[in-house]
Design a protein around this motif. Structure first.
Motif, PDB file in Angstrom:
ATOM      1  N   PHE A 251      39.211  55.565  31.202  1.00  0.00           N
ATOM      2  CA  PHE A 251      37.755  55.532  31.396  1.00  0.00           C
ATOM      3  C   PHE A 251      37.052  56.837  30.994  1.00  0.00           C
ATOM      4  CE2 PHE A 251      38.667  52.276  34.838  1.00  0.00           C
ATOM      5  CZ  PHE A 251      38.003  51.230  34.209  1.00  0.00           C
ATOM      6  N   TYR A 252      37.793  57.946  30.889  1.00  0.00           N
ATOM      7  CA  TYR A 252      37.151  59.227  30.559  1.00  0.00           C
ATOM      8  C   TYR A 252      37.028  59.448  29.049  1.00  0.00           C
ATOM      9  CZ  TYR A 252      38.252  60.618  35.453  1.00  0.00           C
ATOM     10  OH  TYR A 252      38.365  60.705  36.817  1.00  0.00           O
ATOM     11  N   GLN A 253      37.515  58.476  28.270  1.00  0.00           N
ATOM     12  CA  GLN A 253      37.457  58.642  26.816  1.00  0.00           C
ATOM     13  C   GLN A 253      36.023  58.523  26.303  1.00  0.00           C
ATOM     14  OE1 GLN A 253      40.411  59.077  24.447  1.00  0.00           O
ATOM     15  NE2 GLN A 253      40.742  60.078  26.426  1.00  0.00           N
ATOM     16  N   ARG A 254      35.800  59.013  25.089  1.00  0.00           N
ATOM     17  CA  ARG A 254      34.476  58.903  24.453  1.00  0.00           C
ATOM     18  C   ARG A 254      34.101  57.429  24.363  1.00  0.00           C
ATOM     19  NH1 ARG A 254      33.370  63.396  20.971  1.00  0.00           N
ATOM     20  NH2 ARG A 254      35.015  64.955  21.201  1.00  0.00           N
ATOM     21  N   PRO A 255      32.804  57.099  24.450  1.00  0.00           N
ATOM     22  CA  PRO A 255      32.375  55.697  24.416  1.00  0.00           C
ATOM     23  C   PRO A 255      32.934  54.908  23.229  1.00  0.00           C
ATOM     24  CG  PRO A 255      30.519  57.112  24.940  1.00  0.00           C
ATOM     25  CD  PRO A 255      31.670  58.017  24.662  1.00  0.00           C
ATOM     26  N   GLU A 256      32.895  55.504  22.022  1.00  0.00           N
ATOM     27  CA  GLU A 256      33.343  54.755  20.833  1.00  0.00           C
ATOM     28  C   GLU A 256      34.849  54.510  20.854  1.00  0.00           C
ATOM     29  OE1 GLU A 256      31.910  57.725  20.888  1.00  0.00           O
ATOM     30  OE2 GLU A 256      32.827  59.146  19.478  1.00  0.00           O
ATOM     31  N   VAL A 257      35.591  55.393  21.543  1.00  0.00           N
ATOM     32  CA  VAL A 257      37.044  55.193  21.677  1.00  0.00           C
ATOM     33  C   VAL A 257      37.294  54.066  22.690  1.00  0.00           C
ATOM     34  CG1 VAL A 257      39.221  56.272  22.377  1.00  0.00           C
ATOM     35  CG2 VAL A 257      37.597  57.554  20.961  1.00  0.00           C
ATOM     36  N   GLN A 258      36.547  54.071  23.794  1.00  0.00           N
ATOM     37  CA  GLN A 258      36.671  52.970  24.770  1.00  0.00           C
ATOM     38  C   GLN A 258      36.375  51.633  24.064  1.00  0.00           C
ATOM     39  OE1 GLN A 258      34.785  53.372  28.647  1.00  0.00           O
ATOM     40  NE2 GLN A 258      34.745  55.592  28.498  1.00  0.00           N
ATOM     41  N   ASP A 259      35.405  51.656  23.166  1.00  0.00           N
ATOM     42  CA  ASP A 259      34.979  50.403  22.538  1.00  0.00           C
ATOM     43  C   ASP A 259      36.006  49.808  21.555  1.00  0.00           C
ATOM     44  OD1 ASP A 259      32.699  50.458  24.029  1.00  0.00           O
ATOM     45  OD2 ASP A 259      31.392  51.236  22.435  1.00  0.00           O
ATOM     46  N   VAL A 260      36.906  50.621  21.005  1.00  0.00           N
ATOM     47  CA  VAL A 260      37.937  50.043  20.110  1.00  0.00           C
ATOM     48  C   VAL A 260      39.193  49.645  20.879  1.00  0.00           C
ATOM     49  CG1 VAL A 260      37.288  51.179  17.939  1.00  0.00           C
ATOM     50  CG2 VAL A 260      38.968  52.290  19.451  1.00  0.00           C
ATOM     51  N   ALA A 261      39.250  49.995  22.156  1.00  0.00           N
ATOM     52  CA  ALA A 261      40.483  49.751  22.918  1.00  0.00           C
ATOM     53  C   ALA A 261      40.637  48.279  23.291  1.00  0.00           C
ATOM     54  CB  ALA A 261      40.474  50.603  24.184  1.00  0.00           C
ATOM     55  N   ASP A 262      41.906  47.848  23.410  1.00  0.00           N
ATOM     56  CA  ASP A 262      42.172  46.491  23.906  1.00  0.00           C
ATOM     57  C   ASP A 262      42.028  46.458  25.409  1.00  0.00           C
ATOM     58  OD1 ASP A 262      43.212  45.123  21.439  1.00  0.00           O
ATOM     59  OD2 ASP A 262      44.478  46.914  21.500  1.00  0.00           O
ATOM     60  N   PHE A 263      42.294  47.619  26.024  1.00  0.00           N
ATOM     61  CA  PHE A 263      42.199  47.690  27.479  1.00  0.00           C
ATOM     62  C   PHE A 263      41.724  49.081  27.878  1.00  0.00           C
ATOM     63  CE2 PHE A 263      43.713  48.440  31.759  1.00  0.00           C
ATOM     64  CZ  PHE A 263      43.323  47.265  32.396  1.00  0.00           C
ATOM     65  N   VAL A 264      40.724  49.127  28.755  1.00  0.00           N
ATOM     66  CA  VAL A 264      40.227  50.412  29.285  1.00  0.00           C
ATOM     67  C   VAL A 264      40.487  50.370  30.788  1.00  0.00           C
ATOM     68  CG1 VAL A 264      38.238  51.975  29.456  1.00  0.00           C
ATOM     69  CG2 VAL A 264      38.378  50.357  27.553  1.00  0.00           C
ATOM     70  N   GLY A 265      41.088  51.413  31.326  1.00  0.00           N
ATOM     71  CA  GLY A 265      41.398  51.341  32.752  1.00  0.00           C
ATOM     72  C   GLY A 265      41.668  52.688  33.380  1.00  0.00           C
ATOM     73  N   ASP A 266      42.045  52.647  34.681  1.00  0.00           N
ATOM     74  CA  ASP A 266      42.431  53.875  35.380  1.00  0.00           C
ATOM     75  C   ASP A 266      43.927  54.114  35.180  1.00  0.00           C
ATOM     76  OD1 ASP A 266      43.800  52.268  37.260  1.00  0.00           O
ATOM     77  OD2 ASP A 266      42.253  52.454  38.796  1.00  0.00           O
ATOM     78  N   SER A 267      44.445  55.173  35.758  1.00  0.00           N
ATOM     79  CA  SER A 267      45.839  55.547  35.508  1.00  0.00           C
ATOM     80  C   SER A 267      46.811  54.435  35.901  1.00  0.00           C
ATOM     81  CB  SER A 267      46.213  56.788  36.307  1.00  0.00           C
ATOM     82  OG  SER A 267      45.307  57.795  36.085  1.00  0.00           O
TER      83      SER A 267
ATOM     84  N   GLY B 203      44.193  58.992  25.897  1.00  0.00           N
ATOM     85  CA  GLY B 203      44.117  59.594  27.233  1.00  0.00           C
ATOM     86  C   GLY B 203      44.722  60.971  27.126  1.00  0.00           C
ATOM     87  N   VAL B 204      45.382  61.430  28.192  1.00  0.00           N
ATOM     88  CA  VAL B 204      46.020  62.751  28.131  1.00  0.00           C
ATOM     89  C   VAL B 204      47.544  62.593  28.181  1.00  0.00           C
ATOM     90  CG1 VAL B 204      44.074  64.117  28.960  1.00  0.00           C
ATOM     91  CG2 VAL B 204      45.624  63.074  30.621  1.00  0.00           C
ATOM     92  N   TYR B 205      48.237  63.715  27.929  1.00  0.00           N
ATOM     93  CA  TYR B 205      49.679  63.676  27.679  1.00  0.00           C
ATOM     94  C   TYR B 205      50.479  62.961  28.772  1.00  0.00           C
ATOM     95  CZ  TYR B 205      53.948  65.117  25.413  1.00  0.00           C
ATOM     96  OH  TYR B 205      55.148  65.092  24.748  1.00  0.00           O
ATOM     97  N   PHE B 206      50.184  63.291  30.054  1.00  0.00           N
ATOM     98  CA  PHE B 206      51.035  62.699  31.110  1.00  0.00           C
ATOM     99  C   PHE B 206      50.900  61.175  31.129  1.00  0.00           C
ATOM    100  CE2 PHE B 206      47.123  63.158  33.682  1.00  0.00           C
ATOM    101  CZ  PHE B 206      47.078  61.945  34.352  1.00  0.00           C
TER     102      PHE B 206
ATOM    103  N   LEU C 288      45.328  51.470  24.329  1.00  0.00           N
ATOM    104  CA  LEU C 288      44.987  51.631  25.748  1.00  0.00           C
ATOM    105  C   LEU C 288      44.129  52.889  25.889  1.00  0.00           C
ATOM    106  CD1 LEU C 288      48.493  50.984  27.424  1.00  0.00           C
ATOM    107  CD2 LEU C 288      46.717  49.321  26.815  1.00  0.00           C
ATOM    108  N   ALA C 289      43.031  52.784  26.616  1.00  0.00           N
ATOM    109  CA  ALA C 289      42.145  53.956  26.769  1.00  0.00           C
ATOM    110  C   ALA C 289      41.784  54.172  28.230  1.00  0.00           C
ATOM    111  CB  ALA C 289      40.874  53.768  25.942  1.00  0.00           C
TER     112      ALA C 289
END
Ligand code: 13P
Ligand code: SF4
Length: 308
Positions: free
Chosen positions: A30-46, A65-68, A27-28
């Protein structure tokens, strides 16, 4: 092909293999690096990521993403292994509210309801009645009885925006996101002058002076939807620049410009493909939440998920 592209291709291939081996979902945000978004199964908001984490049948959640956010995934799916590729990926906004301080403010407002933005620690969520994200804060606040005082933690800009939209009087915590709070009205005016005709879309973590100049205010997921529904060829985006990758991918014929060059969240950029691979090879770092805190925080998060 450039050397870095070759490395990205190889890392992505290996991550794909590890995904099968570990029965993992990636899960990634939207603020992740482009190549990280591209390997994700799902890219989304919180909110979308929390919903995915709660519903997944995978055994392992790799949270880019980040810790929280990873902590919320663990709270909602305690039986899963949750990997956060860089444990140091924090959120300075979340760090602006400590559980003891929230407890004492709560005690000073008898009968209040505590609504906590998901950008907060599990311990602060555990002190809260409801959580919210930027995409459902309006609904969550409107679902509260109007006669009860509401303490809104920790983002003052989001709280102020929701108070204005709902007409409710919210007690605001004095926290802010440094990435969004730094964006100023004159930068929006300059971006408009540079890109005449482009629509200005901003995140509610921005200051009121910026929100007042925007054509549309929403969460990152809401921005992605909006750009597809309006008949406009260009947009100025007032949020972290990682979203531009998803926007450009979804709408290749439209143009997207960052509202200001400084809108980069260093914590979101700590996750690299190398770290995703190592986390999946070694099955570490894993995010854990103490059961007592987890149960109370889960209550606030699930009450939010019931409202949306
Ligand atoms: P969204 O919920 O809109 O994706 O925002 C998350 C965030 O961290 C904003 O800074
Ligand atoms: Fe936290 Fe701001 Fe980064 Fe979002 S953009 S993760 S609120 S520091």
């Amino acid at each position: 092909m450039e050397q870095r592209q070759v490395v990205i291709q190889e890392l992505s291939r290996r991550i794909g293999e590890l995904k099968e081996k570990r029965k993992a979902v990636i899960l990634a945000h939207f603020y992740q690096r482009p190549e990280v978004q591209d390997v994700a199964d799902f890219v989304g908001d919180s909110l979308q990521l929390a919903q995915q984490a709660a519903a997944t049948s995978a055994e392992v959640i790799v949270f880019c993403g980040v810790y929280f956010m990873a902590e919320s995934a663990k709270i909602l799916s305690p039986e899963k292994i949750v990997l956060l590729p860089d444990e140091g990926a924090g959120c300075p906004l979340a760090d602006m509210a400590a559980p003891e301080a929230v407890r004492s403010r709560k005690e000073s407002l008898p009968g209040c309801i505590v609504i906590t933005y998901v950008n907060s620690s599990a311990a602060v969520k555990a002190e809260s009645d409801f959580c919210c994200t930027s995409s459902n804060a309006l609904k969550v606040v409107l679902a509260m009885p109007p006669e009860r005082p509401v303490l809104f933690v920790p983002d003052r800009n989001l709280g102020r925006y929701i108070a204005r939209r709902t007409g409710r009087n919210l007690e605001l915590w004095d926290g802010y996101c440094h990435v969004h709070d730094r964006l100023k009205a004159d930068e929006i005016l300059a971006a408009r002058a540079e890109h005449p005709g482009a629509l200005v879309v901003v995140h509610p973590e921005c200051r009121s002076e910026v929100i007042d100049l925007a054509d549309y205010v929403s969460s990152t997921g809401g921005m992605l939807k909006y750009a597809g529904t309006v008949d406009a060829p260009a947009f100025i985006i007032g949020t972290e620049q990682g979203l531009l990758h998803s926007l450009q991918k979804a709408y290749p014929d439209k143009s997207f410009y960052p509202a200001a060059p400084h809108m980069v969240c260093p914590n979101m950029k700590l996750t690299t493909l190398e770290k995703v691979r190592w986390a999946m090879e070694d099955m570490t770092p894993q995010v854990e939440v103490q059961p007592v805190v987890r149960e109370r925080a889960r209550h606030a998060l699930t009450r939010m998920l019931e409202i949306v």
